[in-house]
Write a protein that holds these residues in place. Structure first.
Motif, mmCIF file in Angstrom:
data_model
loop_
_atom_site.group_PDB
_atom_site.id
_atom_site.type_symbol
_atom_site.label_atom_id
_atom_site.label_comp_id
_atom_site.label_asym_id
_atom_site.label_seq_id
_atom_site.Cartn_x
_atom_site.Cartn_y
_atom_site.Cartn_z
ATOM 1 N N MET A 12 27.885 49.439 -54.562
ATOM 2 C CA MET A 12 27.480 48.199 -53.918
ATOM 3 C C MET A 12 28.399 47.930 -52.732
ATOM 4 O O MET A 12 29.624 47.985 -52.857
ATOM 5 N N SER A 13 27.809 47.609 -51.586
ATOM 6 C CA SER A 13 28.601 47.361 -50.395
ATOM 7 C C SER A 13 29.372 46.048 -50.519
ATOM 8 O O SER A 13 29.049 45.195 -51.353
ATOM 9 N N ARG A 14 30.374 45.897 -49.634
ATOM 10 C CA ARG A 14 31.197 44.694 -49.690
ATOM 11 C C ARG A 14 30.370 43.453 -49.377
ATOM 12 O O ARG A 14 30.526 42.397 -50.012
ATOM 13 N N GLY A 15 29.478 43.553 -48.391
ATOM 14 C CA GLY A 15 28.648 42.404 -48.037
ATOM 15 C C GLY A 15 27.725 41.997 -49.172
ATOM 16 O O GLY A 15 27.555 40.800 -49.459
ATOM 17 N N ARG A 16 27.126 42.993 -49.824
ATOM 18 C CA ARG A 16 26.251 42.691 -50.948
ATOM 19 C C ARG A 16 27.045 42.058 -52.089
ATOM 20 O O ARG A 16 26.573 41.127 -52.759
ATOM 21 N N ARG A 17 28.266 42.549 -52.312
ATOM 22 C CA ARG A 17 29.099 42.001 -53.383
ATOM 23 C C ARG A 17 29.430 40.529 -53.103
ATOM 24 O O ARG A 17 29.406 39.691 -54.011
ATOM 25 N N ARG A 18 29.746 40.226 -51.852
ATOM 26 C CA ARG A 18 30.049 38.832 -51.502
ATOM 27 C C ARG A 18 28.825 37.937 -51.671
ATOM 28 O O ARG A 18 28.938 36.790 -52.118
ATOM 29 N N THR A 19 27.680 38.466 -51.321
ATOM 30 C CA THR A 19 26.449 37.688 -51.485
ATOM 31 C C THR A 19 26.189 37.375 -52.951
ATOM 32 O O THR A 19 25.816 36.246 -53.310
ATOM 33 N N VAL A 20 26.392 38.374 -53.796
ATOM 34 C CA VAL A 20 26.198 38.174 -55.230
ATOM 35 C C VAL A 20 27.154 37.116 -55.763
ATOM 36 O O VAL A 20 26.753 36.216 -56.509
ATOM 37 N N LYS A 21 28.413 37.194 -55.388
ATOM 38 C CA LYS A 21 29.394 36.198 -55.838
ATOM 39 C C LYS A 21 29.010 34.804 -55.364
ATOM 40 O O LYS A 21 29.095 33.826 -56.128
ATOM 41 N N GLY A 22 28.588 34.717 -54.098
ATOM 42 C CA GLY A 22 28.196 33.419 -53.563
ATOM 43 C C GLY A 22 27.008 32.824 -54.302
ATOM 44 O O GLY A 22 26.977 31.619 -54.596
ATOM 45 N N LEU A 23 26.029 33.659 -54.636
ATOM 46 C CA LEU A 23 24.857 33.172 -55.360
ATOM 47 C C LEU A 23 25.221 32.720 -56.776
ATOM 48 O O LEU A 23 24.677 31.724 -57.277
ATOM 49 N N VAL A 24 26.111 33.443 -57.433
ATOM 50 C CA VAL A 24 26.538 33.045 -58.784
ATOM 51 C C VAL A 24 27.272 31.702 -58.737
ATOM 52 O O VAL A 24 27.034 30.819 -59.576
ATOM 53 N N GLY A 69 11.860 14.311 -58.028
ATOM 54 C CA GLY A 69 11.790 15.595 -57.354
ATOM 55 C C GLY A 69 13.058 16.408 -57.499
ATOM 56 O O GLY A 69 13.009 17.639 -57.598
ATOM 57 N N LEU A 70 14.220 15.706 -57.548
ATOM 58 C CA LEU A 70 15.503 16.404 -57.572
ATOM 59 C C LEU A 70 15.728 17.146 -58.881
ATOM 60 O O LEU A 70 16.257 18.262 -58.886
ATOM 61 N N ALA A 71 15.343 16.540 -60.002
ATOM 62 C CA ALA A 71 15.559 17.190 -61.300
ATOM 63 C C ALA A 71 14.819 18.524 -61.360
ATOM 64 O O ALA A 71 15.379 19.539 -61.797
ATOM 65 N N LEU A 72 13.569 18.552 -60.927
ATOM 66 C CA LEU A 72 12.791 19.790 -60.928
ATOM 67 C C LEU A 72 13.340 20.782 -59.910
ATOM 68 O O LEU A 72 13.504 21.975 -60.206
ATOM 69 N N LEU A 73 13.665 20.289 -58.715
ATOM 70 C CA LEU A 73 14.143 21.175 -57.646
ATOM 71 C C LEU A 73 15.459 21.850 -58.024
ATOM 72 O O LEU A 73 15.614 23.066 -57.862
ATOM 73 N N LEU A 74 16.403 21.077 -58.548
ATOM 74 C CA LEU A 74 17.701 21.650 -58.905
ATOM 75 C C LEU A 74 17.573 22.658 -60.041
ATOM 76 O O LEU A 74 18.262 23.683 -60.052
ATOM 77 N N SER A 75 16.707 22.371 -61.012
ATOM 78 C CA SER A 75 16.509 23.305 -62.126
ATOM 79 C C SER A 75 15.957 24.633 -61.630
ATOM 80 O O SER A 75 16.423 25.712 -62.030
ATOM 81 N N VAL A 76 14.964 24.567 -60.716
ATOM 82 C CA VAL A 76 14.372 25.795 -60.176
ATOM 83 C C VAL A 76 15.374 26.557 -59.324
ATOM 84 O O VAL A 76 15.526 27.786 -59.435
ATOM 85 N N LEU A 77 16.110 25.827 -58.465
ATOM 86 C CA LEU A 77 17.078 26.491 -57.584
ATOM 87 C C LEU A 77 18.219 27.132 -58.365
ATOM 88 O O LEU A 77 18.751 28.174 -57.957
ATOM 89 N N PHE A 123 20.598 32.534 -59.609
ATOM 90 C CA PHE A 123 21.037 33.572 -60.555
ATOM 91 C C PHE A 123 20.102 34.785 -60.520
ATOM 92 O O PHE A 123 20.559 35.933 -60.564
ATOM 93 N N ALA A 124 18.795 34.524 -60.427
ATOM 94 C CA ALA A 124 17.829 35.623 -60.395
ATOM 95 C C ALA A 124 18.029 36.483 -59.143
ATOM 96 O O ALA A 124 17.979 37.725 -59.213
ATOM 97 N N ALA A 125 18.262 35.836 -58.008
ATOM 98 C CA ALA A 125 18.484 36.588 -56.776
ATOM 99 C C ALA A 125 19.761 37.421 -56.869
ATOM 100 O O ALA A 125 19.801 38.581 -56.429
ATOM 101 N N ALA A 126 20.815 36.840 -57.432
ATOM 102 C CA ALA A 126 22.075 37.575 -57.572
ATOM 103 C C ALA A 126 21.896 38.789 -58.481
ATOM 104 O O ALA A 126 22.393 39.885 -58.188
ATOM 105 N N ARG A 152 24.343 45.266 -62.399
ATOM 106 C CA ARG A 152 23.613 44.076 -62.844
ATOM 107 C C ARG A 152 24.215 43.463 -64.102
ATOM 108 O O ARG A 152 24.210 42.245 -64.267
ATOM 109 N N TRP A 153 24.709 44.291 -64.999
ATOM 110 C CA TRP A 153 25.252 43.735 -66.241
ATOM 111 C C TRP A 153 26.434 42.821 -65.954
ATOM 112 O O TRP A 153 26.621 41.797 -66.640
ATOM 113 N N VAL A 154 27.227 43.164 -64.916
ATOM 114 C CA VAL A 154 28.364 42.309 -64.548
ATOM 115 C C VAL A 154 27.861 40.973 -64.017
ATOM 116 O O VAL A 154 28.385 39.896 -64.360
ATOM 117 N N THR A 155 26.813 41.014 -63.184
ATOM 118 C CA THR A 155 26.258 39.780 -62.624
ATOM 119 C C THR A 155 25.668 38.900 -63.711
ATOM 120 O O THR A 155 25.850 37.680 -63.705
#
Length: 466
Positions: A1-13, A195-203, A208-211, A219-222
């Motif tokens: 995994m590249s460094r940029g991808r790793r940072r993106t994963v950490k940011g999403l988590v 709207g916020l309760a539904l939006l925050l739950s989905v986001l 996590f799904a994107a990460a 993937r197991w680490v993520t």
């Protein structure tokens, strides 16, 4: 995994963990403020608390004496010669009312009146927040908790009587919840919360799904760290609830004597928040377990070997079981609605994707996995362990060492051969005695105790003497 991808994963988590933290507060606010059944359930718990009952009882007694001149009413009732006792009687009656108010509020009738008042107030609140014209025109945007029925019930129970209770003004026992000048702000907040309760739950789960999706090889680490993030968010909510409780009570309750009741009300009113936070922690724990199961850890690999036959041979049953669990959660979970349905659907989809990935992993590791191959090894190991332990031999050896206690009969021989159980026998005949003697002589010759000459001499003597 590249460094940029790793940072993106950490940011999403990290983002998913933060959104999970915020979503708990949004869900709690939506359910507590905008769900009538939850509101009534919480209000019922409030009146079951002794501290709050005392505070409510004191408020009702104060309302009774503020809205009715009890002394004047007693003067009209009492005979002329004792009218001067109206003042002390009114004071004593107030003491009686104060002492009896808490017991009155413990009754099922008072509990029902309290819940009915809260249900009516909340339905009126929702009508105003939803901008229903009938509610706005009737109440002019004001929403109050009407405890008039409880006030009348208290007056009857403590002996003040129906005459005084009937003279209570209509606004007695009214606790204002929402004022007309706060209407527009409250309506905007209600719309945002829905709207916020539904939006925050989905986001939250989208992050996590994107990460997980872009992690690929790791993937197991993520998945593992996503679970840790959810667990951390849940515990952070519990801590924040405790800290916020002190601040809210200090800001809203100015009277020191009323703070215990305020603290109890906050604790009960936010118990639903704790319940939601615990749900987040449980979901996080499931994520963490899933991440560990897919890891290269030795114990995890052993676990994968055991479930490999089921994943390979009965995949349809596994997915069907997952679907049943999702349906069960939706049907029995609290706060059924669009948010619950969407959240359950997303979690179910993520779980299905995880099962798919785990099937591929076990197929590569154990391509020919079968129940006989997997559990046969375990059976063979158990059999080998039993054989190595020599259990039958050891049991036989221990049994051979057991001896019954010796029982001698009168006249029995005192000489017992080694290793034989003592028995009672008749004296041997002369012929048997000579044979036994010859056998002992032969044994002594074989052991070298007697020479051939000595043996022959003893044998001749024995036979000659017979």
């Amino acid at each position: 995994m590249s460094r940029g991808r790793r940072r993106t994963v950490k940011g999403l988590v990290i983002l998913g963990s933060l959104l999970a933290f915020l979503s708990v507060f949004a869900i709690w606010t939506e359910r507590q403020a905008l769900n009538t059944d939850d509101w009534v359930s919480t209000s019922g718990k409030l009146l079951h608390n002794k501290t709050i009952r005392t505070a409510v009882g004191d408020y009702l007694v104060d309302q009774l004496y503020e809205n009715v001149d009890v002394r004047k009413e007693l003067e009209e009732i009492l005979p002329g010669d004792v009218k001067e006792l109206a003042g002390p009687a009114a004071g004593g009656l107030r003491q009686v009312a104060g002492d009896g108010a808490e017991k009155v509020l413990e009754t099922s009738t008072a509990q029902r009146l309290w819940e009915d008042a809260n249900r009516t107030a909340h339905e009126q609140l929702l009508a105003v927040l939803e901008n229903k014209k009938e509610a706005v025109e009737t109440e002019e945007g004001n929403v109050s908790l009407n405890l008039g029925s409880l006030l009348t019930n208290l007056a009857d129970q403590v002996g003040i009587g129906e005459q005084l209770a009937e003279k209570l003004p209509p606004d007695a026992g009214q606790i204002e919840i929402l004022h007309s000048d706060e209407l527009q702000t409250a309506q905007n907040i209600a719309i945002a919360i829905k709207g916020l309760a539904l939006l925050l739950s989905v986001l939250t789960f989208a992050a996590f799904a994107a990460a997980i999706y872009i992690s690929r090889d790791g993937r197991w680490v993520t998945v593992l760290f996503s679970g840790i993030g959810l667990i951390s968010a849940g515990f952070a909510v519990v801590v924040a609830r405790h800290i916020a409780g002190g601040i809210v009570v200090d800001q809203l309750v100015r009277t020191e004597s009323a703070k215990p009741a305020g603290e109890a009300a906050w604790s009960i009113g936010t118990s639903l928040m704790t319940s939601i936070a615990i749900t987040v922690i449980v979901v996080g724990a499931l994520f963490a377990v899933a991440g560990w199961l897919a890891s290269p850890n030795g114990a995890a690999r052993t676990a994968r070997r055991y479930i490999a036959p089921t994943l390979r041979l009965h995949a349809a049953y596994v997915y069907a079981g997952l679907a049943l669990l999702v349906c069960f959660y939706f049907l029995t979970g609290p706060g059924q609605g669009l948010r619950t349905f969407v959240t359950a659907l997303i979690i179910g989809a993520m779980a299905a994707f995880g099962i798919h990935e785990l099937r591929q992993q076990t197929a590569e590791e154990f391509p020919e996995a079968s129940y006989d191959e997997v559990f046969g090894r375990t059976r063979d190991k158990v059999v080998t362990a039993v054989k190595d332990a020599n259990i039958p031999e050891r049991v036989g050896e221990q049994a051979s060492k057991l001896r019954l206690p010796e029982v001698r009969r009168p006249g029995a021989s005192d000489e017992v051969a080694e290793g034989e159980a003592p028995t009672a026998t008749l004296p041997p005949s002369p012929q048997d005695a000579r044979l036994q003697h010859l056998e002992r002589l032969g044994a002594m010759r074989e052991k070298g105790i007697l020479t051939e000459e000595e043996f022959a001499a003893e044998k001749a003597r024995l036979l000659g003497g017979g």
